[in-house]
Design a protein around this motif. Structure first.
Motif: not given
Ligand SMILES: [Zn+2]
Length: 406
Positions: A37, A41, A44
């Motif tokens: 995860w 992130e 991004k």
């Protein structure tokens, strides 16, 4: 020294309990999932740490601070750090430093302004070496902050393992720092400054006096029912006299001296120093371990049923925690709750102050299993805490403990 020799040396000084817990934790699903995860992130917003640092702190360029960079370069060389390092300073009266997970193949270390001003060069080397140690030992691969603050908390058993690991991780980072500073007195005085907040010339730091404090903690600890609050022993970061003591053993070991304490003895000493902070009583065979286990069992049941009966989620957590004991319908819940007084009395008489504190901390983990501690759960916790001879304040301290590596 060749690259390989440096790597070997740095691995040799790593605390063995850090490494074994680290490897064990890395295999856990919760950790691989959280890391996946985090990686998503990061994709991004690829430069978020750097952007954050640039907007909140001042970058110390080589031009501005050749001395600090020279110290950092010594540490980099000594530890074999391969990524380029950027140094940042931020304004704070608190002595603090942090190393971030590398981003785009760059490493970031942040130091507080007071630390830079109040610490000598050798002391700073220890601090920078400590931070780089976290990187060298890949401690960021276990995102403890995310895990413990996330919506899906790990089960209590794993939480305890994370706590235990993070304390040993600090021991490893401390060794890396001491290895960089090459001056034990400076390391100890850095830890003294960090824990006292003092840098004034009015104080003559005395290493032996400081170490004496740990011996006194241990004496106090050995006498059941006595002693000062010791919340610090149980936070993620070991109380610094304890760290100095652990570093003292390291300094006296064959890792640092021609002739010294064997590595095995060193790790055994460190483990016994930290031993009271381990969740070992869940398996321990001594009378006090059994007393703690029994109270933990009834206490957990009592907490779990404090607000609106025992839920499926709580049952699951309970089973994860106790493993072999396992929750089942044959348990007489009322009888178990009624046994708390008697079991608490036993714990009060048989265990040390630290063990009592640990028990409370573990009960808190159970209370937090469903993410928040309700008023009723808090009441049960406080009741048990007082019955085993601690104070209501101890519950508050343990409830507000934070979990971040720094
Ligand atoms: Zn640290």
């Amino acid at each position: 020294m060749t690259k390989n020799k440096i790597k070997q040396m740095v691995e040799t000084i790593r605390c063995t309990n850090d490494l074994s817990l680290f490897e064990k934790l890395l295999l856990k699903n919760e950790i691989t999932q959280t890391n996946a995860w985090i990686q998503k992130e990061a994709k991004k917003s690829p430069m978020s740490i750097r952007r954050h640092l640039l907007s909140t702190s001042v970058r110390l360029t080589e031009n501005m601070s050749p001395e600090v960079h020279a110290m950092a370069n010594d540490c980099i060389e000594r530890l074999g750090v391969e990524l380029p390092l950027e140094l940042y300073v931020y304004s704070s009266p608190q002595f603090n430093a942090a190393c971030f997970k590398p981003e785009q193949e760059r490493l970031y270390v942040m130091l507080s302004s007071s630390l830079l001003e109040g610490f000598t060069q050798q002391e700073l080397k220890y601090v920078i070496g400590h931070e780089l140690g976290h990187h060298i030992y890949r401690h960021h691969e276990i995102p403890i902050g995310y895990l413990l603050k996330g919506e899906q908390r790990p089960n209590p058993k794993m939480t305890l393992e994370l706590f235990a690991w993070s304390r040993y991780a600090e021991i490893s980072a401390d060794r890396a720092g001491a290895y960089c500073a090459e001056n034990f007195q400076a390391v100890a005085s850095a830890l003294f400054k960090l824990s006292s907040g003092l840098t004034t010339n009015l104080i003559n730091f005395d290493l032996n006096d400081f170490l004496q404090q740990v011996d006194e903690m241990q004496v106090v600890d050995a006498e059941p029912g006595e002693g000062a609050p010791m919340g610090d022993w149980f936070s993620t970061h070991p109380f610094s006299p304890l760290r100095v003591k652990a570093l003292d053993f390291f300094h006296q070991s064959e890792l640092m001296q021609e002739v010294g304490l064997s590595s095995q003895d060193l790790e055994a000493q460190v483990q016994s120093l930290m031993g009271l902070m381990e969740p070992s009583y869940v398996e321990g065979k001594t009378e006090s371990a059994e007393a703690m286990r029994r109270l933990l069992f009834s206490g957990a049941i009592s907490i779990a049923s404090a607000s609106g009966g025992i839920s499926e989620a709580e049952k699951k957590v309970f089973e994860e925690f106790f493993g072999e004991y396992s929750f089942n319908d044959e348990l007489n819940i009322e009888k178990l709750i009624a046994s708390i007084d008697y079991r608490a009395e036993k714990v009060k008489n048989l265990t040390s102050h630290s063990q009592k504190y640990q028990l409370i901390r573990d009960l808190i983990l159970i209370a937090k299993a469903d993410n928040r501690v309700s008023k009723k759960e808090r009441e049960v916790l406080t009741d048990i805490t007082i019955k085993i001879g601690l104070t209501a304040e101890d519950v508050e301290v343990a409830l507000s403990a934070e979990y971040e590596l720094d």
